[in-house]
Design a protein around this motif. Structure first.
Motif, short mmCIF file in Angstrom:
data_model
loop_
_atom_site.label_atom_id
_atom_site.label_comp_id
_atom_site.label_asym_id
_atom_site.label_seq_id
_atom_site.Cartn_x
_atom_site.Cartn_y
_atom_site.Cartn_z
N GLU A 11 0.82 -1.21 0.00
CA GLU A 11 0.00 0.00 0.00
C GLU A 11 0.85 1.27 0.00
N HIS A 12 2.01 1.22 0.69
CA HIS A 12 2.76 2.46 0.89
C HIS A 12 4.25 2.35 0.54
N SER A 13 4.69 1.20 0.05
CA SER A 13 6.08 1.05 -0.43
C SER A 13 6.03 0.38 -1.79
N ASP A 39 7.25 1.51 6.43
CA ASP A 39 7.25 1.86 5.01
C ASP A 39 8.18 3.03 4.74
N TYR A 42 6.72 6.94 5.02
CA TYR A 42 5.27 6.97 5.27
C TYR A 42 5.03 6.48 6.69
N TRP A 44 2.13 5.31 9.21
CA TRP A 44 0.73 4.91 9.35
C TRP A 44 0.09 5.67 10.52
N GLU A 48 -5.66 4.12 10.75
CA GLU A 48 -5.34 3.15 9.70
C GLU A 48 -4.96 1.80 10.30
N GLN A 68 9.05 4.25 10.41
CA GLN A 68 9.26 4.54 8.98
C GLN A 68 10.74 4.38 8.65
N THR A 86 5.47 12.06 9.04
CA THR A 86 6.24 11.43 7.97
C THR A 86 7.44 12.29 7.63
#
Length: 515
Positions: A11-13, A39, A42, A44, A48, A68, A86
């Motif tokens: 989803e994020h990498s 990630d 990013y 989370w 989430e 992260q 982030t």
């Protein structure tokens, strides 16, 4: 508390091939107590992660936290646990530390691609720990990480850097105390109350080598567990001899010995600078242990496996090392066996010398000008150098046997390994008469001959020769450990002389048949 500390979601990498639900479920099912999502650039959000827990169907006791991975401008990649936003790419390391003084910053995969971190880098005060175990490290780099950790005593973690289902949960980190939040996690890392989850066991020490086994990860049928044997040498010539052994193992792997029923350890890495060799650890128990505890049926099965392994090797008729090397070096080896006989009764010393001369002369007659009779052998084939295990504990058909310790492997007569095994088997089980009454070396020999191809008419005579030779190596060992005057040494001397007498009888019968 055992956590997966380094993981990436699709989803994020963009580099990841595993979605968050599958990742969390896989780590939970392996017995971990939590996971930290890391990630790239990013972080989370709490809502989430709660939604992720709901979709994954994971119980509350399994913690899901978020950190992260940040590609800094000045200090490589770091894992940041406890930043509240982030972080962008190329953020300087000092800036991260200044903005988030309570966060934990871990140097990610610092040995990757052959990099050799300096002591100053490993103990940089801007970082709180170093990730020494990572799927981005080769086994050589992993060993360097362990070495540096012991040497410089910095805080260390393990992190799989999971990007797919293939390597999830490979390198866990264990915490001394429970953590419930990212703040708890950061505080424990900064206090150094965590380390990679693994066992480090010294298996042997000799003047020029130390052998250490590393067992990494969680134990269990559905766990990913890595088993490495690290051989650390302190002399170049000793390392070169070990490297010769690694070459033999690598070549045997080309002939199906790295899987299936018959195996040898797989060489995994070599570090010439540090004089280190690394090979795959072998799971299971030795043949000696198996036979000692087995009923008659299983003991015969294990002995049959040992005979089949050896016949399989000899039937291949490999010549990995030079075929004339065995006879060129044999006088030196036999001279070594008698080198300490001046420490025992002169009558015994004289008998040892006579046996040695007889063995060497017989070998010269049989093999000196016949390199075609030589095949790659093991060189020290006995019950304590054989491991028997099962890939699946519930399936006996998955049984395998693996031979270890090929340091004395040469192109040699096949009878060498057979004679060595028979003599060593009888010696190792001499004080376990109940075993020898139910399963003995005769069964091994009969099974070997059943599977061996082209053993030859004089094979049994050759076996007698090498039974006597194996006795010399046992006698040398007994003298070395101070048992030169023991009844055991006298017994082995008698058995060696009996083998040579049997050899003479075989030779006489052969001459009679020829006439």
């Amino acid at each position: 508390m055992i956590l997966e500390m380094h993981s990436h979601t699709s989803e994020h990498s963009v580099c990841s091939r595993i979605d968050a639900v599958s990742l969390v479920q896989a780590v939970h099912n392996m017995g971990f107590e939590g996971i930290v999502l890391t990630d790239h650039h990013y972080l989370w959000m709490p809502e989430e992660m709660e939604d992720l827990r709901r979709r994954a169907g994971i119980p509350e006791y399994f913690i899901i936290l978020a950190g992260q991975e940040v590609a800094t401008s000045d200090a490589g990649h770091v894992l940041v646990y406890g930043a509240e936003r982030t972080l962008s790419e190329k953020t300087p390391l000092p800036a991260i530390r200044q903005e988030f003084p309570e966060a934990a910053i871990v140097w990610a995969h610092p040995y990757r691609n052959g990099h050799k971190p300096s002591p100053e880098g490993l103990t940089n005060p801007y970082r709180d720990a170093v990730e020494i175990f990572s799927s981005n490290h080769t086994v050589v780099e992993l060993n360097r990480g362990v070495r540096d950790w012991h040497r410089h005593k910095f805080a260390a973690t393990g992190g799989t850097d999971a990007h797919s289902t293939a390597n999830v949960g490979r390198y866990p980190t264990i915490f001394e105390h429970p953590v419930k939040s990212i703040g708890d996690l950061a505080a424990e890392i900064r206090a150094g109350r965590c380390r990679p989850l693994y066992k480090e066991i010294t298996r042997s020490r000799a003047p020029h080598i130390e052998v250490v086994e590393l067992v990494i990860g969680l134990k269990g049928a559905n766990k990913v567990r890595e088993n490495l044997v690290i051989k650390r040498y302190n002399r170049l010539d000793a390392w070169e001899r070990g490297n010769r052994t690694s070459h033999i193992l690598k070549e045997l792997g080309r002939y199906s010995f790295h899987g299936g029923k018959f195996r040898v350890p797989r060489p995994l890495g070599s570090d010439a600078e540090e004089l280190v060799l690394i090979e795959e650890g072998v799971r299971g128990r030795t043949l000696f242990e198996r036979v000692l505890r087995a009923d008659v049926e299983h003991a015969r099965f294990y002995l049959q496996l040992a005979a089949q392994w050896l016949a399989n090797l000899h039937n291949m008729k490999l010549q990995i090392t030079p075929p004339d090397e065995f006879m060129e070096t044999e006088p030196h080896r036999l001279a070594h066996y008698v080198s300490n006989s001046d420490r025992i009764d002169p009558k015994h010393a004289r008998r040892i010398s006579e046996i040695t001369n007889h063995v060497l002369e017989a070998e010269r007659v049989l093999y000196l000008h016949h390199p075609e009779r030589m095949v790659q052998g093991h060189g020290d084939y006995h019950p304590k150098n054989l491991f028997i295990g099962q890939d699946n504990p519930d399936d006996s058909e998955s049984s395998y046997i693996s031979a270890v310790d090929f340091d004395d492997s040469y192109c040699m007569p096949p009878a060498f390994d057979v004679g060595t095994f028979i003599t060593q088997f009888r010696s190792q089980f001499f004080h376990h008469r109940d075993v020898l009454k139910t399963v003995n070396e005769d069964f091994f020999l009969a099974t070997y001959l059943q599977y061996a191809e082209d053993a030859g008419d004089d094979f049994l005579a050759q076996v007698e020769l090498f039974k006597a030779r194996a006795s010399l190596s046992i006698i040398y060992f007994l003298i070395k450990i101070g048992l030169g005057d023991s009844e055991n040494l006298w017994r082995i001397l008698v058995e060696a002389e009996h083998s040579l007498t049997s050899l003479s009888i075989h030779e006489s019968h052969a001459e009679f048949r020829a006439d």
